[in-house]
Design an enzyme around this catalytic site. Structure first.
Site: not given
Length: 345
Positions: A177, A179, A244, A310
């Site tokens: 995960h 960023y 998302d 991801e």
């Protein structure tokens, strides 16, 4: 995945070997280990404050669940995967679905992993291990998990995650995960980054961002990144706060057993990230809920400050028979690999 609070100290020496450029090294250090002591002693206090904020948020969620009543069993010793998992995840409570999606109240990102191996030399690596016990966060069976980070060259990093169920079949789908903001530390949002995703389909979600089981073509929609496009170009057309969504990786070229998942570019720095994986899907998340997170140098990170790529099994696969299975049985080994290649264009 290992909590950056614990992983930063051993990982950051490996990153010193990244010779693409010093600015890229700072990007990697921030997103893979910005909490490390090598970034300044004041970060210790910031880590403590961040941890307390997360603990307070988790405690608030638990109190909210108590008020609503017991909607699922937190710990189970089920002999069948489907019964135990559905009792936890198929609920009309969006919070519970979301917690299942993230691995529970205390996912692998919130536990302490041990260092199992550490190699120096031309291709340094570090391996973390964790043993998940039967019933932990409601999941059946004991599972031995490892995550190995390797610098395969001065501009590439590989992550190999493996998991072996010891006594019961269990769902396993681990994700990284990180960023990413290729423009560097405290550089604003990523909406001007461009990306290409080698996926002709996504798995649409319901109001709780849980995949419905449909596999939808992206052609002609805001989700179409089959050719390079700025992240912000169509984000206003996406329901909710931004991207998302799980992308079905079905059209990328392959090399060394991994398929091309995505190519991310920052025009201001000319930095490029190519991501390769053996996973069937990739969650494309544009930091929609990042709001005032304090990072390195007391910089405050807001909405869309970073983007997550991801690679994963399909979310909600346990309840969608047309999705690739995420069940791993005793005697089998779960393997998930990612290769991060950095360059300039």
């Amino acid at each position: 995945m290992p909590d950056p609070d614990h992983a930063a100290i051993p990982i950051s020496p490996l990153l010193h070997r990244c010779s693409l450029c010093s600015a890229l090294r700072s990007v990697l250090l921030f997103f893979l280990g910005s909490c490390g002591e090598d970034l300044g002693g004041g970060r210790k206090n910031e880590r403590g404050r961040a941890r307390r904020r997360k603990e307070a948020s988790a405690a608030q969620a638990r109190e909210e669940e108590k008020r609503k009543g017991p909607n699922f069993l937190l710990y189970v010793n089920a002999d069948t995967i489907r019964e135990s998992f559905i009792s936890k995840c198929q609920s009309d409570n969006g919070l519970l679905n979301f917690l299942c999606y993230l691995g529970g109240h205390k996912g692998f990102d919130k536990v302490i992993w041990e260092v199992a191996d550490y190699k120096k030399g031309e291709n340094p690596s570090i391996t973390f291990k964790y043993h998940s016990h039967d019933g932990e966060e409601g999941y059946p069976g004991d599972v031995a998990v490892t995550a190995t980070y390797t610098l395969t060259s001065s501009t590439t990093m590989r992550l190999d995650m493996e998991a072996v169920p010891e006594n019961k079949a269990t769902p396993i789908s681990l994700a990284q995960h990180t960023y990413w903001n290729l423009a560097g530390h405290d550089s604003g949002n990523i909406l001007n980054h461009s990306i290409q995703i080698w996926a002709n389909h996504i798995t649409p979600v319901d109001q709780s961002t849980i995949p419905t089981g449909e596999i939808m073509p992206v052609k002609g929609t805001a989700f179409d990144f089959t050719t390079e496009k700025k992240i912000g170009a169509s984000i206003h057309e996406v329901p909710g706060l931004g991207y998302d969504h799980n992308y079905v990786l079905d059209c990328g070229e392959e090399k060394s057993g991994l398929k091309h998942a995505a190519k991310l570019k920052d025009p201001s720095s000319s930095r490029v990230l190519d991501l390769w994986t053996n996973a069937p899907g990739m969650q494309f998340y544009t930091g929609n809920y990042v709001n005032g997170v304090v990072g390195k140098g007391d910089a405050a990170y807001g909405k869309h400050s970073g983007v997550c790529l991801e690679t994963q099994g399909f979310p909600n696969a346990i309840n969608q028979p047309n999705f690739p299975s995420v069940i791993v049985r005793p005697g089998e080994k779960y393997k998930h690999s990612m290769l991060f290649e950095f360059s300039l264009e």
